[in-house]
Write an enzyme that holds these catalytic residues in place. Sequence first.
Site, PDB file in Angstrom:
ATOM      1  CD  GLU A  47       4.137   6.344   1.841  1.00 50.42           C
ATOM      2  OE1 GLU A  47       4.355   6.998   2.891  1.00 50.42           O
ATOM      3  OE2 GLU A  47       3.769   6.890   0.783  1.00 50.42           O
ATOM      4  CG  ASN A 110       4.389   5.061  -2.487  1.00 49.27           C
ATOM      5  OD1 ASN A 110       4.324   3.998  -1.890  1.00 49.27           O
ATOM      6  ND2 ASN A 110       4.577   6.229  -1.879  1.00 49.27           N
ATOM      7  CE  LYS A 127       1.163   8.495  -1.356  1.00 51.42           C
ATOM      8  NZ  LYS A 127       2.405   8.792  -0.600  1.00 51.42           N
ATOM      9  CD  GLU A 147       5.259  10.132  -1.636  1.00 53.61           C
ATOM     10  OE1 GLU A 147       4.492   9.435  -2.300  1.00 53.61           O
ATOM     11  OE2 GLU A 147       5.205  10.196  -0.397  1.00 53.61           O
ATOM     12  CB  CYS A 173       1.123   7.979   2.928  1.00 55.06           C
ATOM     13  SG  CYS A 173       1.658   9.319   4.025  1.00 55.06           S
ATOM     14  CG  ASN A 198       7.133   6.791   5.368  1.00 59.95           C
ATOM     15  OD1 ASN A 198       8.157   6.607   6.001  1.00 59.95           O
ATOM     16  ND2 ASN A 198       6.585   5.854   4.611  1.00 59.95           N
TER      17      ASN A 198
HETATM   18  N1  CDT Z   1       4.125   9.800   2.272  1.00 63.41           N
HETATM   19  C1  CDT Z   1       3.183  10.767   2.173  1.00 63.41           C
HETATM   20  O1  CDT Z   1       2.291  10.684   1.355  1.00 63.41           O
HETATM   21  N2  CDT Z   1       3.328  11.803   3.022  1.00 63.41           N
HETATM   22  C2  CDT Z   1       2.453  12.922   2.966  1.00 63.41           C
HETATM   23  C3  CDT Z   1       3.180  14.153   3.316  1.00 63.41           C
HETATM   24  C4  CDT Z   1       2.425  15.308   2.969  1.00 63.41           C
HETATM   25  S1  CDT Z   1       3.301  16.781   3.086  1.00 63.41           S
HETATM   26  C5  CDT Z   1       3.243  17.353   1.477  1.00 63.41           C
HETATM   27  C6  CDT Z   1       1.221  12.781   3.853  1.00 63.41           C
HETATM   28  O2  CDT Z   1       0.130  13.101   3.382  1.00 63.41           O
HETATM   29  O3  CDT Z   1       1.341  12.400   5.008  1.00 63.41           O
END
Ligand code: CDT
Length: 313
Positions: A47, A110, A127, A147, A173, A198
């Site tokens: 991502e 995204n 996304k 985000e 993600c 990520n």
């Molecule tokens: N990039 C991304 O979507 N990261 C989220 C972090 C969640 S913490 C609120 C994930 O689901 O891995």
Amino acid sequence: MTRSLHVAAAQMGPIPRAESKTQTVSRLIALLEEGASRGVEVVVFPELALSTYFPRWWMDDDADIDSFFEAQMPSEETQPLFDRARELSVGFYLGYAELDTSGPTPRRYNTSVFVGPDGTIGAKYRKVHLPGHEDHKKDWGNLQQLEKKYFEPGDLGFPVFRAYDGILGMAICNDRRWPETYRVMGMQGVELIMIGYNTPVHTPGLPQHNHLQGFWNHLSMQAGAYQNGSYVVGAAKCGHEEGGDLIGQSAIIAPTGEMMAQAVSLEDELISAVIDLDRCEEIKGWIFNFEKHRQPQHYSIITESAGVQLPPE
Ligand code: CDT
């Protein structure tokens, strides 16, 4: 094996803010070339693979924000990746921050694209599930999850498409934690789901979750694969990036839910496996034969409301 496909997850180590897009693209090309040397046919990149995970920072300045977004794909900086992929006949999934200027007001998503072995974009996904918050949590420092400030939820649904004699789909993600993501694609016969991520190790206020992030990562992707009879390839951006730690554990998962390959570093690392798309039918045609066993008349609450509907007191 009748429908074999050599797939790879191209995990990336940290991308510092100071790294230029040209430098980052050269890392992507090196991973793509390693894949090609192994005979890989499709590479899944992470991502937001063209920059550091910028939603960790509150930014007010539009020029700062825009520097992380792509108004065109391919852009001048990413064109060499598309060219190299075409020369090597390797397809790829690429996550990036998209600035859509096609309408009256610019919109930010995204996004991921699937680029076929001919070097042209074959499919796009934006996304759907955006994690985190849109307010400035100053005391979170560079562990914010902004985000919801920088992107709007994707407007393309979860499309699947035909490529490599199979049915492919994409997610990004946080989407991988939601069973709906996989099921909507499963209902369209998906056989290979490509996911970049990520994922921070630490969420402020929840240190008791740190050691579970890796478990949840695989739990979600393995469950999604099994319950829909689909391969899943998950590619992390990971390691210590701008003061925060991101998990690795990029993985290639079979429709049985079994792990076929897993990254063992927190750096740029390519993992690959030869998969057989015909094996999806072992699961799709039996235990999760949707046509035979699903009971959609009992599932309406899932699409009628986002939140919980408690029973009467
Ligand atoms: N990039 C991304 O979507 N990261 C989220 C972090 C969640 S913490 C609120 C994930 O689901 O891995």
